[in-house]
Design a protein around this motif. Structure first.
Motif, PDB file in Angstrom:
ATOM      1  N   THR A  63       0.847  -1.128   0.010  1.00 20.61           N
ATOM      2  CA  THR A  63      -0.200   0.007  -0.152  1.00 20.61           C
ATOM      3  C   THR A  63       0.914   1.424   0.047  1.00 20.61           C
ATOM      4  OG1 THR A  63      -1.544  -1.120   1.050  1.00 20.61           O
ATOM      5  CG2 THR A  63      -1.813   1.165   1.126  1.00 20.61           C
ATOM      6  N   LEU A  64       0.576   2.127  -0.882  1.00 22.82           N
ATOM      7  CA  LEU A  64       1.282   3.396  -1.088  1.00 22.82           C
ATOM      8  C   LEU A  64       0.318   4.505  -0.464  1.00 22.82           C
ATOM      9  CD1 LEU A  64       2.685   1.525  -2.904  1.00 22.82           C
ATOM     10  CD2 LEU A  64       3.100   3.535  -4.530  1.00 22.82           C
ATOM     11  N   PRO A  71       4.583  15.573  -5.020  1.00 23.03           N
ATOM     12  CA  PRO A  71       5.901  14.675  -4.950  1.00 23.03           C
ATOM     13  C   PRO A  71       7.243  15.308  -4.308  1.00 23.03           C
ATOM     14  CG  PRO A  71       5.753  16.105  -7.086  1.00 23.03           C
ATOM     15  CD  PRO A  71       4.552  16.295  -6.264  1.00 23.03           C
ATOM     16  N   SER A  72       6.795  16.279  -3.543  1.00 24.83           N
ATOM     17  CA  SER A  72       7.910  16.886  -2.888  1.00 24.83           C
ATOM     18  C   SER A  72       8.566  15.965  -1.857  1.00 24.83           C
ATOM     19  CB  SER A  72       7.790  18.213  -1.943  1.00 24.83           C
ATOM     20  OG  SER A  72       7.347  19.273  -3.052  1.00 24.83           O
ATOM     21  N   ASN A  73       7.551  15.349  -1.226  1.00 23.79           N
ATOM     22  CA  ASN A  73       8.007  14.104  -0.216  1.00 23.79           C
ATOM     23  C   ASN A  73       7.568  12.865  -0.792  1.00 23.79           C
ATOM     24  OD1 ASN A  73       8.518  16.432   1.456  1.00 23.79           O
ATOM     25  ND2 ASN A  73       6.976  15.977   2.992  1.00 23.79           N
ATOM     26  N   PRO A  74       8.221  11.650  -0.458  1.00 24.74           N
ATOM     27  CA  PRO A  74       7.788  10.481  -1.014  1.00 24.74           C
ATOM     28  C   PRO A  74       6.585   9.853  -0.419  1.00 24.74           C
ATOM     29  CG  PRO A  74       9.827  10.058   0.332  1.00 24.74           C
ATOM     30  CD  PRO A  74       9.504  11.659   0.576  1.00 24.74           C
ATOM     31  N   PRO A  75       6.086   8.992  -0.962  1.00 21.17           N
ATOM     32  CA  PRO A  75       5.014   8.072  -0.216  1.00 21.17           C
ATOM     33  C   PRO A  75       5.355   7.238   0.754  1.00 21.17           C
ATOM     34  CG  PRO A  75       5.431   7.346  -2.386  1.00 21.17           C
ATOM     35  CD  PRO A  75       6.316   8.148  -2.130  1.00 21.17           C
ATOM     36  N   THR A  76       4.877   6.722   1.902  1.00 23.21           N
ATOM     37  CA  THR A  76       5.239   5.594   2.685  1.00 23.21           C
ATOM     38  C   THR A  76       4.548   4.464   1.986  1.00 23.21           C
ATOM     39  OG1 THR A  76       3.320   5.832   3.867  1.00 23.21           O
ATOM     40  CG2 THR A  76       5.158   7.115   4.931  1.00 23.21           C
ATOM     41  N   CYS A  77       5.402   3.350   1.894  1.00 20.20           N
ATOM     42  CA  CYS A  77       5.246   2.025   1.382  1.00 20.20           C
ATOM     43  C   CYS A  77       5.083   0.900   2.363  1.00 20.20           C
ATOM     44  CB  CYS A  77       6.000   1.691   0.196  1.00 20.20           C
ATOM     45  SG  CYS A  77       6.038   2.894  -1.045  1.00 20.20           S
ATOM     46  N   LEU A  96      13.823   1.956   1.957  1.00 22.41           N
ATOM     47  CA  LEU A  96      14.357   1.959   0.729  1.00 22.41           C
ATOM     48  C   LEU A  96      14.930   3.050   0.431  1.00 22.41           C
ATOM     49  CD1 LEU A  96      14.832   0.259  -1.998  1.00 22.41           C
ATOM     50  CD2 LEU A  96      12.580   1.058  -2.641  1.00 22.41           C
ATOM     51  N   SER A  97      15.979   3.167  -0.208  1.00 17.52           N
ATOM     52  CA  SER A  97      16.920   4.670  -0.168  1.00 17.52           C
ATOM     53  C   SER A  97      15.922   5.640  -1.083  1.00 17.52           C
ATOM     54  CB  SER A  97      18.072   4.589  -0.743  1.00 17.52           C
ATOM     55  OG  SER A  97      18.076   3.984  -2.184  1.00 17.52           O
ATOM     56  N   ILE A  98      15.448   5.094  -2.128  1.00 15.07           N
ATOM     57  CA  ILE A  98      14.562   6.166  -3.020  1.00 15.07           C
ATOM     58  C   ILE A  98      13.436   6.573  -2.292  1.00 15.07           C
ATOM     59  CG2 ILE A  98      15.387   5.195  -5.339  1.00 15.07           C
ATOM     60  CD1 ILE A  98      12.652   3.970  -5.571  1.00 15.07           C
ATOM     61  N   LEU A  99      13.003   5.946  -0.970  1.00 13.27           N
ATOM     62  CA  LEU A  99      11.851   6.542  -0.416  1.00 13.27           C
ATOM     63  C   LEU A  99      12.338   7.289   0.915  1.00 13.27           C
ATOM     64  CD1 LEU A  99       9.861   3.159  -0.107  1.00 13.27           C
ATOM     65  CD2 LEU A  99       9.242   5.205  -1.597  1.00 13.27           C
ATOM     66  N   GLY A 100      13.554   7.559   0.855  1.00 14.53           N
ATOM     67  CA  GLY A 100      14.135   8.422   2.063  1.00 14.53           C
ATOM     68  C   GLY A 100      15.035   9.393   1.475  1.00 14.53           C
ATOM     69  N   ASP A 101      16.394   9.379   1.805  1.00  8.25           N
ATOM     70  CA  ASP A 101      17.505  10.244   1.612  1.00  8.25           C
ATOM     71  C   ASP A 101      17.735  10.384   0.049  1.00  8.25           C
ATOM     72  OD1 ASP A 101      17.935  10.496   4.159  1.00  8.25           O
ATOM     73  OD2 ASP A 101      19.577   9.302   4.368  1.00  8.25           O
ATOM     74  N   ALA A 102      17.358   9.234  -0.751  1.00  4.03           N
ATOM     75  CA  ALA A 102      17.547   9.521  -2.183  1.00  4.03           C
ATOM     76  C   ALA A 102      16.512   9.640  -2.995  1.00  4.03           C
ATOM     77  CB  ALA A 102      18.140   8.036  -2.865  1.00  4.03           C
ATOM     78  N   TRP A 103      15.267  10.206  -2.204  1.00  6.85           N
ATOM     79  CA  TRP A 103      14.168  10.502  -2.914  1.00  6.85           C
ATOM     80  C   TRP A 103      14.409  12.079  -3.770  1.00  6.85           C
ATOM     81  CZ3 TRP A 103       9.564   9.022  -4.421  1.00  6.85           C
ATOM     82  CH2 TRP A 103       8.586  10.003  -5.000  1.00  6.85           C
ATOM     83  N   LYS A 104      13.612  11.827  -5.124  1.00  9.18           N
ATOM     84  CA  LYS A 104      13.542  13.007  -5.939  1.00  9.18           C
ATOM     85  C   LYS A 104      12.298  13.295  -6.410  1.00  9.18           C
ATOM     86  CE  LYS A 104      18.299  12.255  -7.924  1.00  9.18           C
ATOM     87  NZ  LYS A 104      18.570  10.665  -8.106  1.00  9.18           N
ATOM     88  N   PRO A 105      11.634  14.425  -6.478  1.00  8.78           N
ATOM     89  CA  PRO A 105      10.193  14.325  -7.011  1.00  8.78           C
ATOM     90  C   PRO A 105      10.000  13.851  -8.416  1.00  8.78           C
ATOM     91  CG  PRO A 105      11.049  16.320  -6.169  1.00  8.78           C
ATOM     92  CD  PRO A 105      12.349  15.610  -6.094  1.00  8.78           C
ATOM     93  N   MET A 109       5.961   6.429  -9.750  1.00  6.63           N
ATOM     94  CA  MET A 109       5.153   5.041  -9.017  1.00  6.63           C
ATOM     95  C   MET A 109       5.853   3.997  -9.500  1.00  6.63           C
ATOM     96  SD  MET A 109       1.221   4.194  -8.155  1.00  6.63           S
ATOM     97  CE  MET A 109       0.665   5.778  -8.821  1.00  6.63           C
ATOM     98  N   ARG A 110       5.923   3.884 -10.664  1.00  8.72           N
ATOM     99  CA  ARG A 110       6.389   2.618 -11.640  1.00  8.72           C
ATOM    100  C   ARG A 110       7.765   2.485 -10.996  1.00  8.72           C
ATOM    101  NH1 ARG A 110       5.993   0.898 -17.297  1.00  8.72           N
ATOM    102  NH2 ARG A 110       7.810  -0.180 -17.748  1.00  8.72           N
ATOM    103  N   GLN A 111       8.832   3.404 -10.902  1.00  9.30           N
ATOM    104  CA  GLN A 111      10.080   3.319 -10.387  1.00  9.30           C
ATOM    105  C   GLN A 111      10.087   2.891  -8.869  1.00  9.30           C
ATOM    106  OE1 GLN A 111      10.945   7.366 -11.500  1.00  9.30           O
ATOM    107  NE2 GLN A 111      12.780   6.682 -12.587  1.00  9.30           N
ATOM    108  N   ILE A 112       9.251   3.232  -8.264  1.00 14.15           N
ATOM    109  CA  ILE A 112       8.849   2.746  -6.792  1.00 14.15           C
ATOM    110  C   ILE A 112       8.527   1.350  -6.639  1.00 14.15           C
ATOM    111  CG2 ILE A 112       7.734   2.983  -4.565  1.00 14.15           C
ATOM    112  CD1 ILE A 112       7.128   6.095  -5.201  1.00 14.15           C
ATOM    113  N   LEU A 113       7.716   1.112  -7.301  1.00 13.28           N
ATOM    114  CA  LEU A 113       7.012  -0.551  -7.307  1.00 13.28           C
ATOM    115  C   LEU A 113       8.415  -1.517  -7.902  1.00 13.28           C
ATOM    116  CD1 LEU A 113       3.523   0.017  -8.211  1.00 13.28           C
ATOM    117  CD2 LEU A 113       4.402  -0.395  -5.857  1.00 13.28           C
TER     118      LEU A 113
END
Length: 159
Positions: A63-64, A71-77, A96-105, A109-113
């Motif tokens: 669940t996202l 998109p300034s902040n990542p979703p929680t997954c 997961l790094s892309i949901l934290g420090d490595a997040w970029k707007p 969603m495709r990249q997250i999954l």
């Protein structure tokens, strides 16, 4: 435009793109409210285990949860509670790094999954979120793999 408008606008566009082209075996749909309307801020997703891995055959629910700051902040997954994985907390929250420090707007969603799918078979033991999974992964790989295969069987395809 208010930040909530930005989040919903972005999620509307991502939904259109997802419907046209999404990776095989993946599912991502906004949650449906009791009145039948769509809640763009919560998405019910399914991430398939990669072929040739211990995760193969499993279709794992994620669940996202998006905020008005997306998109300034990542979703929680989140996976279901007590999901066995080195980088998933007992609560189900994914580390997961892309949901934290490595997040970029610009991350979609495709990249997250796809990132979550990749994380399944490539955990990061340097950032453990769960003691049981970490201990098994680092001290008893055979048992870890056995439990992963058992977990995959608990989440079969719905089609």
């Amino acid at each position: 435009m208010a930040s909530g408008g930005v989040a919903r606008g972005r999620l509307t566009e991502e939904r259109k793109t997802w419907r046209k082209t999404h990776p095989h075996g993946f599912v991502a749909k906004p949650a449906t409210l009791p009145d039948g309307s769509v809640n763009l801020m919560i998405w019910k997703c399914v991430v398939p285990g990669k072929e040739g891995t211990d995760w193969e055959g499993g279709y794992f629910p994620v669940t996202l949860h998006f905020t008005e700051n997306y998109p300034s902040n990542p979703p929680t997954c989140k996976f279901p509670r007590k999901f066995l994985h080195v980088n998933v907390y007992d609560s189900g929250d994914v580390c997961l790094s892309i949901l934290g420090d490595a997040w970029k707007p610009s991350i979609t969603m495709r990249q997250i999954l796809i990132g979550i799918q990749d994380l399944l078979d490539n955990p990061n033991p340097a950032s453990p979120a769960q003691d049981l999974a970490y201990d098994l992964f680092t001290k008893n790989m055979l048992e870890y793999r056995k439990r992963v295969r058992q977990q995959a069987k608990r989440y079969p395809s719905l089609v």
